[in-house]
Design a protein around this motif. Sequence first.
Motif, PDB file in Angstrom:
ATOM      1  N   HIS A  26      22.403  21.480 -10.722  1.00 38.64           N
ATOM      2  CA  HIS A  26      21.785  22.712 -10.235  1.00 38.64           C
ATOM      3  C   HIS A  26      21.999  22.835  -8.722  1.00 38.64           C
ATOM      4  CE1 HIS A  26      17.883  24.919  -9.145  1.00 38.64           C
ATOM      5  NE2 HIS A  26      18.627  25.804  -9.782  1.00 38.64           N
ATOM      6  N   GLU A  55      26.543  24.130 -10.564  1.00 38.14           N
ATOM      7  CA  GLU A  55      26.072  25.515 -10.474  1.00 38.14           C
ATOM      8  C   GLU A  55      25.936  25.922  -9.016  1.00 38.14           C
ATOM      9  OE1 GLU A  55      22.452  28.443 -10.567  1.00 38.14           O
ATOM     10  OE2 GLU A  55      22.747  26.586  -9.452  1.00 38.14           O
ATOM     11  N   ASP A  57      24.802  29.683  -6.410  1.00 30.37           N
ATOM     12  CA  ASP A  57      24.279  31.055  -6.376  1.00 30.37           C
ATOM     13  C   ASP A  57      25.095  31.875  -5.395  1.00 30.37           C
ATOM     14  OD1 ASP A  57      21.739  30.348  -7.862  1.00 30.37           O
ATOM     15  OD2 ASP A  57      21.543  29.061  -6.106  1.00 30.37           O
TER      16      ASP A  57
HETATM   17 MG    MG Z   1      20.903  29.384  -9.562  1.00 30.20          MG
END
Ligand code: MG
Length: 266
Positions: A26, A55, A57
């Motif tokens: 994450h 992952e 963003d």
């Molecule tokens: Mg995220």
Amino acid sequence: MKRLLSFSICLLLAAAVSAQPQVIAHRGYHATDGSCRNSIASLKKAQKLGIFGSECDINLTKDGEVLVAHGGMHPDKSIYKDKSIERVDIQKSTKAQVQAIKLENGETMPTLDEYLAQAKKDKKTKLIIEVKKHNTPALETAIVEKTLATVAEYGLQEQVEYIAFRPFVCTELKRLAPEGTKIAYLNGDYTPEYVAGMELTGIDYKYSVLQKHPKWIKQAHKLGLTVNVWTVDKEEDLRWCIEQGVDYITTDNPVLAKQLIKEMCK
Ligand code: MG
């Protein structure tokens, strides 16, 4: 008799965890020296772990740059050590304004380009890109278009998967991405049937949502959807997810997740 019983229990357990979940770090592998969330260092360190994916963003700045950041405000005061720093709203600022504030590990906030260049160095580690919410549908279409074009430029269509909370972002990804692109829905409020109806490839739900609706895991599988779960860090929670037969576990603790899967899915 006792031995037979324990053998039977072992068999049952083995059956329950025969499907081996894959680990996704994450925001990269950040809980380690020299790293921090969504940094190039966290991607590099995830690549070294030999896990399924990392992952990150992404947000679109006011001047149309895609930056790898959780946002909306930078830095995130809940995790940033220097609490006195003045924060910026990533989507309402320029790339230069945002990048003027360094990440916790001293790095400059990476652009999507820089992130993809690092992803390309290790073909075995998938990059799971979370497209964040933006203030208008037009901005969300813009970040989706720009991201897909950049991923195509790097030739990484097979290595990149997408996730989003906003249904509109998911359906824009579906509309504009190449056939077969993996897109999963994050928000946890739609049944697997509904997500299949959106023609997405998976659900990626918060741990507490799947605990409330454990049947959704089998339902999703029957519909041909993958099941990812976030953000699972504690040992007992990781064990529960492994036993439930999810396909992917997104975690801040990828080392422990990997170790437990190895132990439980022999
Ligand atoms: Mg995220």
